[in-house]
Design a protein around this motif. Structure first.
Motif, mmCIF file in Angstrom:
data_model
loop_
_atom_site.group_PDB
_atom_site.id
_atom_site.type_symbol
_atom_site.label_atom_id
_atom_site.label_comp_id
_atom_site.label_asym_id
_atom_site.label_seq_id
_atom_site.Cartn_x
_atom_site.Cartn_y
_atom_site.Cartn_z
ATOM 1 N N VAL A 1 -21.012 30.764 -86.463
ATOM 2 C CA VAL A 1 -21.379 32.184 -86.548
ATOM 3 C C VAL A 1 -22.495 32.397 -87.573
ATOM 4 O O VAL A 1 -23.606 32.827 -87.237
ATOM 5 N N LEU A 2 -22.229 32.082 -88.827
ATOM 6 C CA LEU A 2 -23.174 32.407 -89.888
ATOM 7 C C LEU A 2 -24.451 31.566 -89.804
ATOM 8 O O LEU A 2 -25.566 32.112 -89.865
ATOM 9 N N ILE A 3 -24.294 30.249 -89.661
ATOM 10 C CA ILE A 3 -25.481 29.382 -89.627
ATOM 11 C C ILE A 3 -26.337 29.652 -88.398
ATOM 12 O O ILE A 3 -27.576 29.771 -88.514
ATOM 13 N N PRO A 4 -25.785 29.774 -87.168
ATOM 14 C CA PRO A 4 -26.664 30.110 -86.027
ATOM 15 C C PRO A 4 -27.369 31.457 -86.183
ATOM 16 O O PRO A 4 -28.538 31.596 -85.790
ATOM 17 N N TYR A 5 -26.683 32.429 -86.776
ATOM 18 C CA TYR A 5 -27.311 33.737 -86.978
ATOM 19 C C TYR A 5 -28.521 33.619 -87.911
ATOM 20 O O TYR A 5 -29.604 34.167 -87.627
ATOM 21 N N ASN A 6 -28.365 32.899 -89.024
ATOM 22 C CA ASN A 6 -29.482 32.725 -89.959
ATOM 23 C C ASN A 6 -30.607 31.904 -89.342
ATOM 24 O O ASN A 6 -31.797 32.149 -89.614
#
Length: 315
Positions: free
Chosen positions: A124-129
């Motif tokens: 979630v967090l890493i793909p979004y960034n």
């Protein structure tokens, strides 16, 4: 004289008689052996479960075979049981079971929280960034986030395998080499990610990976030797092999034929350790040339140090 000689060497016609004392002594020996075995298992169970001595578990000095017999049943048995149970304290075994139950489920809860946090971070967090950085044309930052996601997947998996080996450390002569090999995954993945984040220091970071690779290579050879039964047993197995396996190919005829057995195994070990030594020397040379600005990785040419180091290492 011949009849006397025959009588002297003949077997007795009557069966041997066993006395009551010999039977009793054999029973005592058997009971003592059972008692020693019981005490050993009891000590082993205490060491595993960290049990404290309690009135319900006999100590090492007590013999379970000589425990007092239960009292005969009487009409006042219920009153006597109530009276005896009134003075008993809670069993330490039950308390220990409750603590083990709590610790077990607490560890499962912590593991679940860590797993959920890791899944949320990776998916979630890493793909979004990463997508956000790509939209703003910050491709280097996108590369950092993407590679970091794979590092966060690889490191916990390999660390889990390492911890499993350490917890079940029953074959240290073999497992110590397996642990060294498993450490390659976190070391190599973290090194690759650091090389992306600190590109100017990539060669120095890669040097540490090269040194550990040489160490793991020697560990792998010793791991194979241990799996094959150790040096002595492997030497005996090699003596039974066909001598043609000790002959080299056309390009290495000058090496001569290796005698099967211990000489063959020692030559293989010397060859691997020779490569390890050359790899360490080459890594030190690369660090020195890099600090002097005379080493360009991937640059081929007669005036490039990378060419000669690559040829030596591959040969």
């Amino acid at each position: 004289p011949s009849e006397q000689k025959m009588q002297h060497h003949s077997f007795p016609r009557t069966a041997p008689s066993y006395t009551h004392a010999s039977i009793t002594s054999s029973k005592k020996v058997t009971m003592s052996l059972h008692s020693d075995s019981y005490n050993e298992h009891l000590l082993y169970a205490r060491r595993l479960g960290d049990l404290s001595p309690s009135p319900l578990i006999p100590t090492a000095d007590e013999n379970p075979q000589e425990a007092p017999a239960p009292a005969p049943f009487s009409s006042t048995g219920a009153d006597s049981n109530n009276t005896s149970n009134a003075g008993l304290s809670p069993s330490p075994i039950l308390e220990n079971d409750e603590e083990t139950f709590i610790q077990k489920y607490l560890s499962l809860l912590i593991t679940a929280l860590l797993a959920l946090s890791l899944i949320g971070l990776v998916f979630v967090l890493i793909p979004y960034n990463a997508v956000h950085a790509a939209k703003n044309d910050r491709y280097n930052e996108m590369l950092y986030w993407t590679s970091g996601a794979f590092v966060l997947i690889a490191v916990p998996v390999s660390v889990h395998g390492i911890i499993k080996h350490l917890v079940n450390y029953y074959m240290p002569q073999v497992q110590k080499y397996v642990i060294r090999i498993l450490f390659m995954v976190p070391i190599f993945s973290i090194q690759a990610w650091f090389s992306l984040c600190f590109h100017s220091a990539a060669e120095y970071i890669r040097a540490f990976r090269e040194l550990y690779e040489a160490f793991v290579l020697s560990s792998f050879v010793y791991y194979i030797i241990e799996l094959l039964g150790g040096e002595e047993q492997l030497s005996q197995k090699l003596r039974t092999k066909d001598p043609k396996h000790g002959r080299h190919g056309f390009l290495l005829k000058w090496c001569g034929a290796w005698q099967m057995g211990r000489p063959f195994m020692m030559n293989c070990k010397y060859g691997v350790l020779q490569y390890v030594l050359i790899k360490i020397i080459a890594t030190v040379v690369v660090i020195v040339l890099q600090s002097l600005g005379k080493f360009n990785s991937g640059s081929w040419g007669w005036d490039s140090a990378y060419t000669y180091i690559a040829i030596i290492m591959n040969f």
